[in-house]
Scaffold this active site. Sequence first.
Site, PDB file in Angstrom:
ATOM      1  N   TYR A  14       0.806  -1.224   0.000  1.00  0.00           N
ATOM      2  CA  TYR A  14       0.000   0.000   0.000  1.00  0.00           C
ATOM      3  C   TYR A  14       0.840   1.275   0.000  1.00  0.00           C
ATOM      4  O   TYR A  14       0.278   2.375  -0.099  1.00  0.00           O
ATOM      5  CB  TYR A  14      -0.939   0.008   1.207  1.00  0.00           C
ATOM      6  CG  TYR A  14      -1.895  -1.151   1.221  1.00  0.00           C
ATOM      7  CD1 TYR A  14      -2.909  -1.257   0.269  1.00  0.00           C
ATOM      8  CD2 TYR A  14      -1.772  -2.162   2.169  1.00  0.00           C
ATOM      9  CE1 TYR A  14      -3.780  -2.325   0.274  1.00  0.00           C
ATOM     10  CE2 TYR A  14      -2.647  -3.232   2.180  1.00  0.00           C
ATOM     11  CZ  TYR A  14      -3.646  -3.320   1.228  1.00  0.00           C
ATOM     12  OH  TYR A  14      -4.511  -4.382   1.233  1.00  0.00           O
ATOM     13  N   HIS A  19      -4.643   6.030  -1.616  1.00  0.00           N
ATOM     14  CA  HIS A  19      -5.344   5.923  -0.338  1.00  0.00           C
ATOM     15  C   HIS A  19      -4.413   6.208   0.833  1.00  0.00           C
ATOM     16  O   HIS A  19      -4.887   6.408   1.952  1.00  0.00           O
ATOM     17  CB  HIS A  19      -5.933   4.518  -0.222  1.00  0.00           C
ATOM     18  CG  HIS A  19      -7.292   4.464   0.404  1.00  0.00           C
ATOM     19  ND1 HIS A  19      -8.175   5.524   0.453  1.00  0.00           N
ATOM     20  CD2 HIS A  19      -7.947   3.437   1.018  1.00  0.00           C
ATOM     21  CE1 HIS A  19      -9.287   5.161   1.051  1.00  0.00           C
ATOM     22  NE2 HIS A  19      -9.171   3.899   1.412  1.00  0.00           N
ATOM     23  N   TYR A  64      -5.615  -0.555   9.380  1.00  0.00           N
ATOM     24  CA  TYR A  64      -6.161  -0.448   8.021  1.00  0.00           C
ATOM     25  C   TYR A  64      -7.200   0.659   8.026  1.00  0.00           C
ATOM     26  O   TYR A  64      -7.811   0.985   9.045  1.00  0.00           O
ATOM     27  CB  TYR A  64      -6.702  -1.776   7.466  1.00  0.00           C
ATOM     28  CG  TYR A  64      -5.583  -2.754   7.200  1.00  0.00           C
ATOM     29  CD1 TYR A  64      -4.890  -2.726   5.998  1.00  0.00           C
ATOM     30  CD2 TYR A  64      -5.182  -3.650   8.182  1.00  0.00           C
ATOM     31  CE1 TYR A  64      -3.831  -3.590   5.768  1.00  0.00           C
ATOM     32  CE2 TYR A  64      -4.128  -4.519   7.964  1.00  0.00           C
ATOM     33  CZ  TYR A  64      -3.448  -4.480   6.753  1.00  0.00           C
ATOM     34  OH  TYR A  64      -2.394  -5.318   6.523  1.00  0.00           O
ATOM     35  N   ASN A  66     -10.293   1.357   7.096  1.00  0.00           N
ATOM     36  CA  ASN A  66     -11.692   1.326   7.521  1.00  0.00           C
ATOM     37  C   ASN A  66     -11.882   1.207   9.030  1.00  0.00           C
ATOM     38  O   ASN A  66     -12.995   1.370   9.520  1.00  0.00           O
ATOM     39  CB  ASN A  66     -12.437   0.196   6.814  1.00  0.00           C
ATOM     40  CG  ASN A  66     -12.507   0.420   5.316  1.00  0.00           C
ATOM     41  OD1 ASN A  66     -12.059   1.438   4.791  1.00  0.00           O
ATOM     42  ND2 ASN A  66     -13.073  -0.530   4.618  1.00  0.00           N
TER      43      ASN A  66
END
Length: 186
Positions: A14, A19, A64, A66
């Site tokens: 990531y 994001h 993470y 969320n």
Amino acid sequence: MKLIVGLGNPGKEYEHTRHNAGFDAIDELAKLCHTSIDQKKFNALIAQVRVGNEQVILMKPLTYMNASGEAVIQAVNFYKIETKDILIIHDDLDLPVGKLRIRTQGSSGGQKGMQSIMNHLHSQEIQRIRVGIDKNPLIPIVDYVLGKIPKESKADYQDSLIKAAEAAYMSISHDFSEVMNRYNKS
């Protein structure tokens, strides 16, 4: 005490994706504070710094995106941080690459990390810096946000990360309305 949180996802796969704009911006802020965010606490990476007379916690949740609120609420409860002293930096699909929007409150705009934080703090009155990543209607949102900024947009994107860090740094010692007046113009 202030808490400044950059949102993103942990892990090599990531790194530097759209994001992870919050992670990248808070790394720029850490440079301005002459520190690195490498202490593990609250299910996050943190750094504790002093800027002038203000004690500041810089945070990158490891939960993470969320579930970002899980890390934030732990720090808030431990240090007894008031909501007015929290600043969140996150990506925004509704802004073009290179643009920032700074607000004192509002909805999550569909940003699930911000929504998690609002749910855990039971408030929409949370200061935030939104970093534009644009969107592409031809690419599913999940694939798009987990993709990298294309090279033709990298300079504008990097400039927005630096401005986000500068705005966050300014917020430590200035009234947030001054930060908004200065950085919402660019």
